[in-house]
Design a protein around this motif. Structure first.
Motif, mmCIF file in Angstrom:
data_model
loop_
_atom_site.group_PDB
_atom_site.id
_atom_site.type_symbol
_atom_site.label_atom_id
_atom_site.label_comp_id
_atom_site.label_asym_id
_atom_site.label_seq_id
_atom_site.Cartn_x
_atom_site.Cartn_y
_atom_site.Cartn_z
ATOM 1 N N ASP A 124 0.862 -1.181 0.000
ATOM 2 C CA ASP A 124 0.000 0.000 0.000
ATOM 3 C C ASP A 124 0.898 1.230 0.000
ATOM 4 N N ALA A 125 0.417 2.285 -0.591
ATOM 5 C CA ALA A 125 1.111 3.559 -0.425
ATOM 6 C C ALA A 125 0.968 3.969 1.036
ATOM 7 N N PRO A 126 1.993 4.630 1.593
ATOM 8 C CA PRO A 126 1.893 5.058 2.987
ATOM 9 C C PRO A 126 0.892 6.203 3.147
ATOM 10 N N LYS B 215 13.226 3.375 8.250
ATOM 11 C CA LYS B 215 13.362 4.002 6.937
ATOM 12 C C LYS B 215 13.265 5.510 7.108
ATOM 13 N N VAL B 216 14.199 6.233 6.498
ATOM 14 C CA VAL B 216 14.156 7.689 6.513
ATOM 15 C C VAL B 216 14.023 8.149 5.060
ATOM 16 N N MET B 217 12.955 8.898 4.793
ATOM 17 C CA MET B 217 12.696 9.393 3.439
ATOM 18 C C MET B 217 13.155 10.840 3.306
ATOM 19 N N ALA C 192 -0.446 -1.921 4.649
ATOM 20 C CA ALA C 192 0.531 -2.973 4.357
ATOM 21 C C ALA C 192 1.883 -2.305 4.147
ATOM 22 N N PHE C 193 2.897 -3.116 3.947
ATOM 23 C CA PHE C 193 4.202 -2.562 3.611
ATOM 24 C C PHE C 193 4.068 -1.659 2.401
ATOM 25 N N SER C 194 4.786 -0.547 2.397
ATOM 26 C CA SER C 194 4.903 0.253 1.179
ATOM 27 C C SER C 194 6.058 -0.337 0.372
#
Length: 134
Positions: free
Chosen positions: A28-30, A78-80, A39-41
């Motif tokens: 899924d998209a976050p 995770k760092v975006m 779900a996990f992106s």
């Protein structure tokens, strides 16, 4: 040989099927990027794949060196970056506190993790901060 088949299900969700095993992964998209976050992106999977790959290669070393790696855990962060939106940093913290090892064995496991195929495949611009807690 084709590895997987991906179907777009709508509402920013995909369903990936591993063709050899039939196992499925939903993404899924976050929430912070117009998605449901149920779900996990895809970027979560990249970061999780790094950790899973590291553990797999560490497992190969552990088998060879008779180290009981079972029960080892890790946390992945995770760092975006915002512009462009991409993975900027992956933080992996391994908990190996249950293991009794020599310094040589520790170095072997750490080297195995840091040179796994996913780690070597990621763009050099992605900071990989890996820690091993003994």
């Amino acid at each position: 040989m084709v590895t997987s088949k991906i179907i777009y299900s709508g509402e920013l969700r995909t369903n990936a099927t591993h063709l050899r095993s039939g196992q499925e992964v939903i993404t899924d998209a976050p929430i912070d990027n117009q998605g449901k976050g149920e779900a996990f992106s895809p970027t979560d999977l990249v970061c999780s794949a790094l950790c899973s790959c590291m553990m797999t290669i560490m497992g190969q070393v552990a088998q060879r060196e008779s180290i009981a790696l079972e029960g080892t855990t890790a946390e992945v962060t995770k760092v975006m970056s915002a512009s462009p939106r991409k993975i900027a940093e992956i933080i992996v913290n391994f908990d190996l506190s249950h293991l009794i090892m020599t310094d040589k064995q520790r170095k072997m496991l750490e080297n195995a993790a840091k040179t796994c195929p996913v780690a070597l495949s990621l763009d050099e611009g992605i900071l990989q901060r890996i820690s091993f807690n003994y």
